[in-house]
Each structure stands twice: as structure tokens, then as C-alpha cells.
Design a protein around this motif. Structure first.
Motif, PDB file in Angstrom:
ATOM      1  N   GLY A 289       0.822  -1.211   0.000  1.00 23.06           N
ATOM      2  CA  GLY A 289       0.000   0.000   0.000  1.00 23.06           C
ATOM      3  C   GLY A 289       0.855   1.259   0.000  1.00 23.06           C
ATOM      4  N   LEU A 290       0.354   2.307  -0.633  1.00 21.91           N
ATOM      5  CA  LEU A 290       1.005   3.612  -0.642  1.00 21.91           C
ATOM      6  C   LEU A 290       0.033   4.670  -0.152  1.00 21.91           C
ATOM      7  CD1 LEU A 290       2.866   3.666  -4.095  1.00 21.91           C
ATOM      8  CD2 LEU A 290       3.819   3.115  -1.846  1.00 21.91           C
ATOM      9  N   THR A 291       0.580   5.679   0.521  1.00 22.52           N
ATOM     10  CA  THR A 291      -0.205   6.838   0.925  1.00 22.52           C
ATOM     11  C   THR A 291      -0.120   7.885  -0.176  1.00 22.52           C
ATOM     12  OG1 THR A 291       0.226   6.433   3.274  1.00 22.52           O
ATOM     13  CG2 THR A 291      -0.475   8.641   2.652  1.00 22.52           C
TER      14      THR A 291
ATOM     15  N   THR B 179      -0.777   5.094  14.361  1.00 20.68           N
ATOM     16  CA  THR B 179      -1.892   4.517  15.111  1.00 20.68           C
ATOM     17  C   THR B 179      -2.463   3.360  14.313  1.00 20.68           C
ATOM     18  OG1 THR B 179      -2.424   6.673  16.087  1.00 20.68           O
ATOM     19  CG2 THR B 179      -4.133   4.962  16.174  1.00 20.68           C
ATOM     20  N   PHE B 180      -2.493   2.177  14.934  1.00 26.34           N
ATOM     21  CA  PHE B 180      -2.971   0.977  14.266  1.00 26.34           C
ATOM     22  C   PHE B 180      -4.272   0.513  14.916  1.00 26.34           C
ATOM     23  CE2 PHE B 180       1.569   1.079  13.619  1.00 26.34           C
ATOM     24  CZ  PHE B 180       1.737   0.669  12.308  1.00 26.34           C
TER      25      PHE B 180
ATOM     26  N   VAL C  28      -4.786   2.186   9.386  1.00 29.43           N
ATOM     27  CA  VAL C  28      -3.567   2.687  10.005  1.00 29.43           C
ATOM     28  C   VAL C  28      -3.450   4.175   9.691  1.00 29.43           C
ATOM     29  CG1 VAL C  28      -2.176   2.015   8.001  1.00 29.43           C
ATOM     30  CG2 VAL C  28      -1.070   2.444  10.210  1.00 29.43           C
ATOM     31  N   ASP C  29      -3.134   4.943  10.712  1.00 27.74           N
ATOM     32  CA  ASP C  29      -2.952   6.392  10.567  1.00 27.74           C
ATOM     33  C   ASP C  29      -1.463   6.683  10.693  1.00 27.74           C
ATOM     34  OD1 ASP C  29      -3.170   9.093  10.436  1.00 27.74           O
ATOM     35  OD2 ASP C  29      -4.327   9.357  12.277  1.00 27.74           O
ATOM     36  N   LEU C  30      -0.811   6.961   9.559  1.00 30.62           N
ATOM     37  CA  LEU C  30       0.629   7.187   9.527  1.00 30.62           C
ATOM     38  C   LEU C  30       0.946   8.661   9.748  1.00 30.62           C
ATOM     39  CD1 LEU C  30       1.621   5.065   6.402  1.00 30.62           C
ATOM     40  CD2 LEU C  30       1.909   4.426   8.800  1.00 30.62           C
TER      41      LEU C  30
END
Length: 208
Positions: free
Chosen positions: A26-28, A111-112, A117-119
Motif C-alpha cells: 500500500g502507498l499513501t 496509530t494501528f 492505520v494512521d501514519l
């Protein structure tokens, strides 16, 4: 962007220890918006994969070829590094301010939760005068962090593969003295040393 093809440049151990065995990568792409962009891992082809040695000297670099179908979707939101455009110095006599920064997403700041997931993608400003040095044919630079300072993680897991950038901000005479900037990729993070006191060293491969 190399010869019209698109790649991910990262630390080799990120590929071999984390990504290679996964089904998808995955990419942001968009900041501050919950979204999902996944690529089939089998579609990513490693090239220029240096034989990785799990030591502070590496070498630890790999290029992952991105199929055009994925690259075109990424390009809608992100700009690929292009040596024909990037890596050029600011115009002569433009003055400006030079900074050096290391980008990465430390695991301990993320935060997982199930299915999300919050990167936190960090821009760590580092010493622009940190010296590059060579060892057995490869070049490196060591970056010193005070891990007791606010906003600095204790551990840099998640920063491996992050780019070390030189950025110059200047007023360009070519655009009626509007603020402009240039960027040059100077290295890739791949190793963190043990903490000594309040300091921790993160080592990057250099530009050679």
C-alpha cells in the motif's frame, strides 16, 4: 523516473523482510483523507537489488519497478523524482536558504486499529553540514538525533527507505522573483544505531 519507467527506491531489507512476502503493498497518496491504494506485490519487480548485508555498512538498496497501470494512478496525486528536472541547483546569485531533511513514517508515531492505520509522515530537519564519507566503495552520511526532543521518536523503525533531501528555497528571477525551490535526493536511510545518552544515529547511503 528512469528512462521513462517508474520505480520505488527503498532499503533492500524493507523489500526482503517486509514487503516481498506480502500479498499487496500500500502507498499513501493523499494527506489527511482516509483512503486505500494497493498494488499486487507480485507485480513489483526488484531491479538493481544489491546483495544485502544486515550490518551498519549494508549495502542496502533496491529499486522496485512499478507497472504503468499503477504508476499512472500514482501520478495523479504524486510527482515522481525525475533527474531531468530535479537535482538541479538554484540559479546563480539567487541566494536562498538551504535545508536538509529526512523523510519517513516512524512506526511508534503511527496509530494501528483493525482495517486502518494512521501514519505520521515526518520531515526531520538535519544538519546540512553532516559529512559524507566512504567505506569499501560505498558512501554514507550519519545523522544525529536527540531522541529526548519533542516530536523525535525513540526508534526509527519505519524510516528505512526514506529519502534524504537537500532543498533550496529562493526567489527566482525567472518568475518575477516569486518564491521557488529546488530539491536533490542525497541519500536513503537504512540503519539506526543503539541510543547513547539522548542521541541516536541514523545512517543513510549517500548519492554515489
Amino acid at each position: 523516473l528512469v528512462n521513462g519507467e517508474h520505480y520505488i527506491l527503498t532499503a533492500s531489507h524493507v523489500w526482503h523482510k517486509r514487503l516481498k512476502s506480502s500479498a499487496k503493498v500500500g502507498l499513501t497518496l493523499v494527506e489527511d483523507i482516509t483512503h486505500r491504494f494497493m498494488m499486487d506485490t507480485a507485480a513489483l519487480e526488484p531491479v538493481a537489488d544489491l546483495p544485502t548485508k544486515d550490518t551498519e555498512w549494508g549495502p542496502d538498496l533496491v529499486l522496485l519497478h512499478i507497472p504503468s497501470a499503477y504508476a499512472s494512478r500514482i501520478s495523479v496525486h504524486k510527482v515522481f523524482y525525475d533527474q531531468r528536472i530535479d537535482g538541479k541547483p538554484a540559479p546563480e546569485k539567487s541566494g536562498g536558504v538551504e535545508v536538509r531533511s529526512l523523510l519517513g513514517a516512524p512506526r511508534e508515531l503511527a496509530t494501528f486499529v483493525p482495517m486502518h492505520v494512521d501514519l505520521v509522515i515526518c520531515n526531520f530537519f538535519v544538519n546540512v553540514d553532516a559529512p559524507f564519507f566512504e567505506h569499501e566503495g560505498y558512501d554514507y552520511v550519519d545523522l544525529n538525533f536527540n531522541v529526548d526532543a519533542p516530536g523525535i521518536p525513540q526508534y526509527f523503525n519505519g524510516v528505512s527507505g526514506g529519502g534524504l533531501w537537500d532543498v533550496t528555497l529562493y526567489y527566482s528571477p525567472e518568475t518575477d522573483n516569486k518564491l521557488d525551490w529546488s530539491r536533490t535526493l542525497r541519500g536513503i536511510a537504512f540503519w539506526q544505531f543503539s541510543k547513547i545518552g539522548s542521541n541516536k544515529i541514523v545512517r543513510c547511503h549517500g548519492p554515489k
